[in-house]
Design a protein around this motif. Structure first.
Motif, short mmCIF file in Angstrom:
data_model
loop_
_atom_site.label_atom_id
_atom_site.label_comp_id
_atom_site.label_asym_id
_atom_site.label_seq_id
_atom_site.Cartn_x
_atom_site.Cartn_y
_atom_site.Cartn_z
N MET A 201 -20.82 3.40 -10.47
CA MET A 201 -19.38 3.12 -10.38
C MET A 201 -19.05 1.72 -10.91
SD MET A 201 -16.89 4.97 -9.72
CE MET A 201 -16.86 6.73 -9.45
N ALA A 202 -19.99 0.79 -10.77
CA ALA A 202 -19.76 -0.56 -11.29
C ALA A 202 -19.56 -0.49 -12.81
CB ALA A 202 -20.94 -1.45 -10.95
N GLU A 203 -20.33 0.40 -13.40
CA GLU A 203 -20.21 0.61 -14.85
C GLU A 203 -18.86 1.24 -15.19
OE1 GLU A 203 -21.89 -0.30 -18.14
OE2 GLU A 203 -23.23 -0.25 -16.40
N ASP A 230 -5.16 6.80 -3.66
CA ASP A 230 -5.27 6.92 -5.12
C ASP A 230 -4.44 5.87 -5.86
OD1 ASP A 230 -6.56 9.13 -4.20
OD2 ASP A 230 -5.01 10.55 -4.82
N SER A 231 -3.16 5.79 -5.50
CA SER A 231 -2.32 4.84 -6.24
C SER A 231 -2.77 3.40 -5.94
CB SER A 231 -0.84 5.04 -5.93
OG SER A 231 -0.60 5.04 -4.55
N ALA A 232 -3.28 3.17 -4.73
CA ALA A 232 -3.73 1.82 -4.39
C ALA A 232 -4.96 1.44 -5.22
CB ALA A 232 -4.06 1.73 -2.90
N VAL A 233 -5.90 2.36 -5.35
CA VAL A 233 -7.10 2.07 -6.13
C VAL A 233 -6.73 1.86 -7.60
CG1 VAL A 233 -9.28 3.04 -6.99
CG2 VAL A 233 -8.70 3.25 -4.58
N ALA A 234 -5.84 2.71 -8.11
CA ALA A 234 -5.41 2.56 -9.51
C ALA A 234 -4.79 1.18 -9.70
CB ALA A 234 -4.42 3.66 -9.88
N GLU A 374 -15.02 10.21 -5.52
CA GLU A 374 -15.37 9.22 -6.52
C GLU A 374 -14.36 8.07 -6.52
OE1 GLU A 374 -17.66 11.47 -10.03
OE2 GLU A 374 -15.60 12.13 -9.82
N VAL A 375 -13.08 8.41 -6.23
CA VAL A 375 -12.06 7.36 -6.13
C VAL A 375 -12.38 6.45 -4.95
CG1 VAL A 375 -9.63 6.92 -5.62
CG2 VAL A 375 -10.27 8.72 -7.22
N ARG A 376 -12.86 7.07 -3.89
CA ARG A 376 -13.25 6.26 -2.72
C ARG A 376 -14.39 5.32 -3.10
NH1 ARG A 376 -12.73 11.13 1.02
NH2 ARG A 376 -10.67 10.79 1.92
N ALA A 377 -15.38 5.85 -3.81
CA ALA A 377 -16.51 5.02 -4.21
C ALA A 377 -16.02 3.87 -5.09
CB ALA A 377 -17.54 5.86 -4.95
N LEU A 378 -15.08 4.16 -5.97
CA LEU A 378 -14.52 3.11 -6.83
C LEU A 378 -13.75 2.09 -6.00
CD1 LEU A 378 -13.96 2.03 -9.69
CD2 LEU A 378 -11.99 3.58 -9.82
N GLY A 379 -13.00 2.57 -5.01
CA GLY A 379 -12.25 1.69 -4.13
C GLY A 379 -13.18 0.72 -3.40
N ARG A 380 -14.31 1.23 -2.92
CA ARG A 380 -15.30 0.38 -2.25
C ARG A 380 -15.84 -0.64 -3.23
NH1 ARG A 380 -17.09 5.55 -0.18
NH2 ARG A 380 -16.01 5.76 1.81
N GLU A 381 -16.12 -0.17 -4.42
CA GLU A 381 -16.62 -1.03 -5.49
C GLU A 381 -15.63 -2.18 -5.74
OE1 GLU A 381 -19.50 -0.84 -7.21
OE2 GLU A 381 -18.84 -2.56 -8.42
N LEU A 382 -14.33 -1.89 -5.61
CA LEU A 382 -13.29 -2.89 -5.86
C LEU A 382 -13.00 -3.73 -4.61
CD1 LEU A 382 -10.84 -0.60 -7.85
CD2 LEU A 382 -11.93 -2.65 -8.78
N LEU A 384 -11.91 -2.68 -1.55
CA LEU A 384 -10.88 -2.25 -0.59
C LEU A 384 -11.53 -2.02 0.76
CD1 LEU A 384 -9.43 -1.15 -3.41
CD2 LEU A 384 -7.97 -0.06 -1.74
N PRO A 385 -10.85 -2.37 1.86
CA PRO A 385 -11.46 -2.21 3.18
C PRO A 385 -11.77 -0.74 3.49
CG PRO A 385 -9.27 -3.22 3.33
CD PRO A 385 -9.51 -2.93 1.90
N GLU A 386 -12.85 -0.53 4.20
CA GLU A 386 -13.31 0.82 4.51
C GLU A 386 -12.25 1.66 5.24
OE1 GLU A 386 -16.10 2.15 3.33
OE2 GLU A 386 -15.56 4.05 4.28
N VAL A 387 -11.52 1.04 6.17
CA VAL A 387 -10.52 1.83 6.90
C VAL A 387 -9.46 2.39 5.97
CG1 VAL A 387 -10.61 0.88 9.23
CG2 VAL A 387 -9.26 -0.30 7.48
N PHE A 388 -9.23 1.68 4.88
CA PHE A 388 -8.23 2.15 3.92
C PHE A 388 -8.83 3.20 2.99
CE2 PHE A 388 -5.48 2.02 0.26
CZ PHE A 388 -4.23 1.95 0.84
N VAL A 389 -9.98 2.86 2.44
CA VAL A 389 -10.63 3.75 1.46
C VAL A 389 -11.05 5.07 2.09
CG1 VAL A 389 -12.66 4.00 0.02
CG2 VAL A 389 -11.45 1.85 0.07
N GLY A 390 -11.52 4.99 3.34
CA GLY A 390 -12.06 6.18 3.99
C GLY A 390 -10.99 7.08 4.56
#
Ligand code: XMP
Length: 516
Positions: A201-203, A230-234, A374-382, A384-390
């Motif tokens: 995901m870092a890639e 989704d919109s938050a990660v984007a 996968e969006v969640r994994a990207l969110g973690r990579e960026l 974003l706090p777990e409570v939000f991403v999860g």
């Protein structure tokens, strides 16, 4: 890189996903662009997708011949197997012509010969479950090929030309109902094609950031936040790419869950320091929803009003050239047909409709090929706090599609309380992460109850919880009855306006996850 040639299958993105899971980067191109992509990308291997078309049918798509002359491995899946066979000199006949029906659903194949695709995975003589979905089949394979696995309905279930590293499978290894499918695809891309398998995901983050910069240049981008992941990660990804060229507008329609709006605002302003316009438009939405009962009418109204408010804020903030959206792959596939006319609209997802045309803006959709996890994994990579991403997925039209019948502020408040209790119980039981989505629905039905010594005549609340990997299919979460009883009791005791609780036992299909 692996090149995935798309012939219009509904599950082509799942192939890409399996390739990503094997730690390998892939790119999907329509068959018409495959020759160019082959030259530009210099892939280490090619995967040919399935298709709704029929190889013997007039005008059906073909792969560019160069693909077979490039000296790299090719894996043909279903239609991909058939088109490869046809183009290399074999024969494919349509089910109509042979008078045999196709094979659809679960099937078992038997391995008859070893090949590199099966290395370390399948042995000669073993039987394995696979998922079939085909009307036509190969009746004579091209020279150089041998049969390596058979099934009852497809004598050429898997064919292989070990010398050229060409493989054809009649079944769909990309779907979850082929239990070893992911490992077969991993075998192909790593073992046969020799890809390293170190893509992460870092890639993806680095690649997308470069792509966004490339696409946008120094133009301005505006992004509508719905309150969801989704919109938050984007937005966070795009902000990382272009900084303050991005403006975020959070259109708060008043249909969010308990505490959600505050969470979004503090995440953007506090955690990331991304400038955010927060517009409370709940009055507008509530007024417009008066008397609206039909689910599609609700979705259309909310989608349209979201656009109106967003457009208004975009103008106020000085306009932009690009519009960013957190569209995911399942949103794309359920809302539009990839093949032009054969798909059916089940629901109008509000995050993909109308806006770009109306505002005459180009789209930036960095998550378009990803699935939710996968969006969640990207969110973690960026970061974003777990409570939000999860957080469980939440639909764009919000609570409105969980209130069958007329939506009112009062009904939203009732539902929000019941929903919060339900989620609280789920978290306390440690079940939140095991469930894809859990929520309460407020039914337009009143029933009689007795509380204390009084008669009550109040609303029914339904609880829903499902497991899923991508939202496209879902199973009911099997709570034990103790959990459901305790939760039902709490809801009836604590939420004025609800006197009965029921549990929804419908999988998807035939149900959908949301009630409207
Ligand atoms: P259904 O109800 O179609 O839902 O089985 C599948 C998944 O999509 C979510 N969903 C939406 N998400 N905008 C969204 O962003 C929408 O309009 C929308 N409608 C449904 C739903 O919550 C589930 O996760």
């Amino acid at each position: 890189t692996i090149l995935i040639v798309d012939f219009g299958s509904q599950v082509t993105q799942l192939i890409a996903r399996r390739v990503r899971e094997a730690g390998v980067y892939s790119q999907i191109v329509p068959f018409t662009g495959a020759a160019d992509a082959l030259r530009n990308l210099r892939p280490k291997g090619v995967i040919l997708s399935g298709s709704p078309a029929s190889v013997p049918g007039e005008g059906s798509p073909r792969a560019p011949q160069e693909l077979f002359d490039a000296g790299i491995p090719v894996l043909g899946i279903c239609y991909g197997q058939q088109v490869m066979t046809q183009q290399l000199g074999g024969e494919v006949r349509s089910g109509r012509e042979t008078g045999e029906g196709g094979e659809f659903g679960r099937a078992f194949l038997t391995v008859t010969q070893q090949c590199r695709l099966f290395d370390g995975l399948w042995q000669v003589g073993e039987r394995h479950q696979v998922w079939m979905s085909h009307g036509d089949k190969v009746t004579r394979f091209a020279s150089g090929f041998e049969i390596v696995a058979i099934s009852d309905g497809a004598p050429f279930a898997v064919i292989a030309d070990e010398e050229r590293c060409f493989y054809g499978v009649q079944f769909h290894p990309e779907v979850v109902h082929t239990p070893d499918g992911g490992r077969l695809i991993a075998n192909f891309v790593r073992h046969v094609c020799g890809c390293a398998g170190d893509w992460t995901m870092a890639e993806f983050r680095r690649t997308k950031i470069a792509e966004i910069r490339d696409q946008v240049g120094d133009a301005k981008v505006i992004c509508g936040l719905s309150g969801g992941v989704d919109s938050a990660v984007a937005a966070v990804l795009i902000h990382e790419a272009i900084g303050d060229q991005l403006t975020c507008v959070f259109v708060d329609h008043g249909l969010l869950r308990s505490g959600e709006a505050d969470q979004v605002v503090s995440l953007f302003r506090g955690h990331y320091n991304i400038p955010l316009v927060h517009r409370d438009a709940s009055v507008l939405f509530m007024n417009g929803l008066k008397g609206v009962i039909d689910p599609e009418a609700k979705r259309k109204f909310i989608g349209k009003t979201f656009i109106d408010v967003f457009e208004d804020e975009a103008k106020r903030s000085g306009g932009a050239d690009f519009l960013a959206q957190g569209t995911l792959y399942p949103d794309v596939i359920e809302s539009v047909s990839l093949t032009g006319g054969t798909g059916v609209t089940i629901k109008s997802h509000h995050n993909v409709g109308g806006l770009p045309e109306r505002m005459d803006m180009q789209l930036v959709e960095p998550l378009r090929e990803l699935f939710k996890d996968e969006v969640r994994a990207l969110g973690r990579e960026l970061g974003l706090p777990e409570v939000f991403v999860g957080r469980h997925p939440f639909p764009g039209p919000g609570l409105a599609i969980r209130i069958p019948g007329e939506v009112t502020r009062e009904r939203c408040d009732i539902l929000r309380k019941a929903d919060a209790i339900y989620l609280d119980e789920i978290r306390k039981a440690g079940l939140y992460d095991a469930i894809w989505q859990a929520f309460a629905v407020l039914l337009p039905v009143r029933t009689v109850g007795v509380m204390g010594d009084s008669r009550t005549y109040d609303n029914v609340c339904a609880l829903r919880a499902v497991t899923s990997t991508d939202g496209m299919t879902a199973d009911v979460y099997p709570f034990d009855s103790g959990f459901l009883t305790a939760t039902a009791t709490r809801i009836v005791n604590e939420v004025a306006g609800i006197n009965r609780v029921v549990y929804d036992y419908t999988s998807k299909p035939p149900g959908t996850i949301e009630w409207e």
